[in-house]
Motif scaffolding. Structure first.
Motif, mmCIF file in Angstrom:
data_model
loop_
_atom_site.group_PDB
_atom_site.id
_atom_site.type_symbol
_atom_site.label_atom_id
_atom_site.label_comp_id
_atom_site.label_asym_id
_atom_site.label_seq_id
_atom_site.Cartn_x
_atom_site.Cartn_y
_atom_site.Cartn_z
ATOM 1 N N LYS A 118 0.856 -1.181 0.000
ATOM 2 C CA LYS A 118 0.000 0.000 0.000
ATOM 3 C C LYS A 118 0.891 1.230 0.000
ATOM 4 C CE LYS A 118 -0.475 -0.208 5.049
ATOM 5 N NZ LYS A 118 -1.436 -0.328 6.180
ATOM 6 N N PRO A 119 0.391 2.345 -0.551
ATOM 7 C CA PRO A 119 1.190 3.577 -0.556
ATOM 8 C C PRO A 119 1.337 4.156 0.845
ATOM 9 C CG PRO A 119 -1.019 4.000 -1.377
ATOM 10 C CD PRO A 119 -0.918 2.515 -1.197
ATOM 11 N N ASN A 120 2.287 5.089 0.986
ATOM 12 C CA ASN A 120 2.495 5.809 2.252
ATOM 13 C C ASN A 120 2.651 4.850 3.417
ATOM 14 O OD1 ASN A 120 2.013 8.311 0.820
ATOM 15 N ND2 ASN A 120 -0.171 7.818 0.922
ATOM 16 N N SER A 121 3.492 3.833 3.241
ATOM 17 C CA SER A 121 3.643 2.814 4.277
ATOM 18 C C SER A 121 5.113 2.703 4.686
ATOM 19 C CB SER A 121 3.088 1.477 3.771
ATOM 20 O OG SER A 121 3.686 1.102 2.542
ATOM 21 N N SER A 122 5.703 1.532 4.543
ATOM 22 C CA SER A 122 7.098 1.349 4.936
ATOM 23 C C SER A 122 7.737 0.284 4.064
ATOM 24 C CB SER A 122 7.205 0.939 6.415
ATOM 25 O OG SER A 122 6.656 -0.357 6.614
ATOM 26 N N ASP A 143 8.472 4.772 3.927
ATOM 27 C CA ASP A 143 7.552 4.951 2.804
ATOM 28 C C ASP A 143 7.545 3.642 2.030
ATOM 29 O OD1 ASP A 143 5.800 5.991 0.934
ATOM 30 O OD2 ASP A 143 7.122 7.599 0.247
ATOM 31 N N HIS A 144 6.512 3.432 1.216
ATOM 32 C CA HIS A 144 6.528 2.314 0.287
ATOM 33 C C HIS A 144 7.627 2.572 -0.737
ATOM 34 C CE1 HIS A 144 4.724 -0.787 -2.432
ATOM 35 N NE2 HIS A 144 5.372 -0.049 -3.325
ATOM 36 N N ASN A 159 9.134 5.682 -4.665
ATOM 37 C CA ASN A 159 8.019 5.234 -3.832
ATOM 38 C C ASN A 159 6.868 4.730 -4.718
ATOM 39 O OD1 ASN A 159 6.878 7.637 -4.761
ATOM 40 N ND2 ASN A 159 6.413 8.437 -2.729
ATOM 41 N N TRP A 160 5.668 4.650 -4.173
ATOM 42 C CA TRP A 160 4.509 4.122 -4.901
ATOM 43 C C TRP A 160 4.332 4.917 -6.198
ATOM 44 C CZ3 TRP A 160 1.287 0.046 -3.325
ATOM 45 C CH2 TRP A 160 0.118 -0.139 -4.069
ATOM 46 N N LYS A 164 7.896 10.120 -5.910
ATOM 47 C CA LYS A 164 9.069 10.708 -5.278
ATOM 48 C C LYS A 164 10.240 9.750 -5.412
ATOM 49 C CE LYS A 164 6.675 13.499 -1.757
ATOM 50 N NZ LYS A 164 7.075 14.801 -2.353
ATOM 51 N N TYR A 166 13.816 8.883 -3.488
ATOM 52 C CA TYR A 166 14.647 9.058 -2.310
ATOM 53 C C TYR A 166 16.093 8.718 -2.668
ATOM 54 C CZ TYR A 166 10.332 9.056 0.478
ATOM 55 O OH TYR A 166 9.100 9.351 1.003
#
Length: 264
Positions: A118-122, A143-144, A159-160, A164, A166
């Motif tokens: 899932k997005p915005n996770s780890s 983050d995902h 990320n998802w 973005k 990183y």
């Protein structure tokens, strides 16, 4: 006669308009394979994979990541590059983090992101030994993370949908966070000859493989993607580049690796 050149920005804007407005490109604009590339061969891999995510290879082996969402498991699979025969696999699941993504080989290491589905996770970035497939290092990311590329001194993690990027040091510290300069939803990224290369989708049937200068992220090249004879977008999932050779893994199974040679 005046000659008008279509820039990278023009082409990306056209693709975004197609996606947002639900338009269809005219037949002449449809891409049958990969723009400015010829298909060299198609290899069917012998073995079971689940929902494919990423691909990378060397002279002897093909590696693939896939996720079995029903069993909540993620895997790194190894195949013989010459024969396509399955050789071995390793479970890379980490509790709630069982979604492996686009990954990269660097020297004797394989860097695999494993995230919550899932997005915005780890996520956890795993460094695996290429010979033993044992974990050498773990880096936690808040983050995902769906894809990772490796430079000489850092990791680039998307990320998802890669909204973005990183930039992460080998010590695990986040150095920089970048908004991706494209609507292309990169699923697999690689670092090659000082450039970041990403393959992804704009819609279910339109996408591209894009090259950027690093670290400026100045667009260099974009090759539009068509669909396979099964209707799957070539650039939808796994992607790796070796020189002018482009390898794509869009289908879950029977899994096929599509090899294109890019025009110089």
């Amino acid at each position: 006669m005046t000659v008008y050149r279509i820039t990278y920005a023009d082409r990306m804007m056209l693709r975004v308009m197609v996606m947002v407005l639900g338009l269809s490109l005219p037949a002449a604009a449809q891409v049958q394979g990969i723009e400015h590339a010829r298909m060299a061969d198609v290899q069917t891999l012998q073995g079971t994979v689940f929902h494919v995510q990423g691909i990378d290879l060397d002279k002897e082996h093909i590696w693939i990541t896939s996720v079995d969402s029903s069993a909540r498991k993620g895997y790194l699979h190894q195949f013989n590059r010459k024969t396509g025969a399955f050789e071995r696999q390793v479970d890379v699941s980490d509790g709630e983090r069982y979604h492996p993504g686009g990954f990269s080989i660097s020297g004797n290491s394989i860097w695999v992101p494993v995230a919550e589905y899932k997005p915005n996770s780890s996520a956890t970035l795993l460094e695996l030994d290429k010979k033993t497939l044992k974990v050498k290092r773990r880096i936690s990311v808040a983050d995902h993370v769906g894809c990772v590329a490796v430079t000489k001194d850092s990791l680039i993690a998307g990320n998802w949908s890669s909204r973005k990027l990183y930039v992460i040091g080998m010590d695990g510290k986040v150095i920089r966070v970048i908004d991706t300069p494209s609507q292309n939803q990169y699923q697999d990224i690689k670092f090659l000859n000082g450039m970041l290369v990403g393959g992804g989708n704009l819609t279910k049937t339109t996408g591209a493989v894009d090259w950027y200068e690093w670290p400026s992220l100045k667009p260099v090249r974009s090759l539009a993607s068509g669909t396979t004879d099964r209707g799957r977008l070539y650039s939808a999932e796994g992607m790796t580049v070796k020189g002018n050779d482009l390898y794509l893994l869009p289908e879950d199974g029977p899994t096929r690796v599509f090899h294109f040679v890019i025009d110089k």
